[in-house]
Design a protein around this motif. Sequence first.
Motif, PDB file in Angstrom:
ATOM      1  N   ASN A   2      16.876  25.038 -18.157  1.00 17.80           N
ATOM      2  CA  ASN A   2      16.386  26.179 -18.003  1.00 17.80           C
ATOM      3  C   ASN A   2      17.593  26.817 -16.692  1.00 17.80           C
ATOM      4  O   ASN A   2      18.071  26.479 -15.827  1.00 17.80           O
ATOM      5  CB  ASN A   2      15.236  25.744 -16.861  1.00 17.80           C
ATOM      6  CG  ASN A   2      14.645  27.015 -16.374  1.00 17.80           C
ATOM      7  OD1 ASN A   2      14.670  28.280 -16.700  1.00 17.80           O
ATOM      8  ND2 ASN A   2      13.582  26.742 -15.204  1.00 17.80           N
ATOM      9  N   ARG A   3      17.934  28.098 -17.165  1.00 19.24           N
ATOM     10  CA  ARG A   3      19.166  28.743 -16.714  1.00 19.24           C
ATOM     11  C   ARG A   3      18.458  29.893 -15.510  1.00 19.24           C
ATOM     12  O   ARG A   3      17.541  30.710 -15.971  1.00 19.24           O
ATOM     13  CB  ARG A   3      19.915  29.709 -17.371  1.00 19.24           C
ATOM     14  CG  ARG A   3      20.626  28.945 -18.200  1.00 19.24           C
ATOM     15  CD  ARG A   3      21.914  29.614 -18.911  1.00 19.24           C
ATOM     16  NE  ARG A   3      22.910  28.807 -19.908  1.00 19.24           N
ATOM     17  CZ  ARG A   3      23.659  29.283 -20.422  1.00 19.24           C
ATOM     18  NH1 ARG A   3      23.824  30.642 -20.655  1.00 19.24           N
ATOM     19  NH2 ARG A   3      24.420  28.408 -21.159  1.00 19.24           N
ATOM     20  N   VAL A   4      18.796  29.721 -14.500  1.00 18.15           N
ATOM     21  CA  VAL A   4      18.415  30.705 -13.415  1.00 18.15           C
ATOM     22  C   VAL A   4      19.504  31.357 -12.928  1.00 18.15           C
ATOM     23  O   VAL A   4      20.503  31.168 -12.379  1.00 18.15           O
ATOM     24  CB  VAL A   4      17.821  30.119 -12.080  1.00 18.15           C
ATOM     25  CG1 VAL A   4      17.256  30.893 -11.219  1.00 18.15           C
ATOM     26  CG2 VAL A   4      16.644  28.938 -12.459  1.00 18.15           C
ATOM     27  N   THR A  13      25.092  31.991 -13.141  1.00 17.17           N
ATOM     28  CA  THR A  13      23.815  31.328 -13.013  1.00 17.17           C
ATOM     29  C   THR A  13      23.935  30.695 -11.532  1.00 17.17           C
ATOM     30  O   THR A  13      25.020  30.493 -11.147  1.00 17.17           O
ATOM     31  CB  THR A  13      23.555  30.306 -14.025  1.00 17.17           C
ATOM     32  OG1 THR A  13      24.699  29.483 -13.940  1.00 17.17           O
ATOM     33  CG2 THR A  13      23.361  31.092 -15.229  1.00 17.17           C
ATOM     34  N   GLU A  14      22.804  30.046 -10.930  1.00 15.19           N
ATOM     35  CA  GLU A  14      22.995  29.068  -9.858  1.00 15.19           C
ATOM     36  C   GLU A  14      23.861  27.917 -10.169  1.00 15.19           C
ATOM     37  O   GLU A  14      24.493  27.616  -9.249  1.00 15.19           O
ATOM     38  CB  GLU A  14      21.486  28.782  -9.537  1.00 15.19           C
ATOM     39  CG  GLU A  14      20.528  29.377  -9.054  1.00 15.19           C
ATOM     40  CD  GLU A  14      19.348  28.937  -8.619  1.00 15.19           C
ATOM     41  OE1 GLU A  14      19.068  27.674  -8.906  1.00 15.19           O
ATOM     42  OE2 GLU A  14      18.498  29.598  -8.174  1.00 15.19           O
TER      43      GLU A  14
END
Length: 78
Positions: A2-4, A13-14
Amino acid sequence: MNRVFVCSCFGVTEEQVRSHADAGACTPRQIASACKAGTDCGGCVRRIQALLGRGSCSRRQLVDQGGRPLTAKLPEAA
């Protein structure tokens, strides 16, 4: 996985921000130098600050990395 995304302008990304922080970047400006996050619209700068955490680097560490300490003398006005 899951890419945030933190920075949608540059697709950062985070996980990438944390990776740069682990490599020594401890200010939003240093993160920007590493991956451009925060340099376009600026909407992600607060999120980057939150990911880095307040005071993640000591002043001494910033000076050692070439940063200017907050207590540095400024040049005299003419």
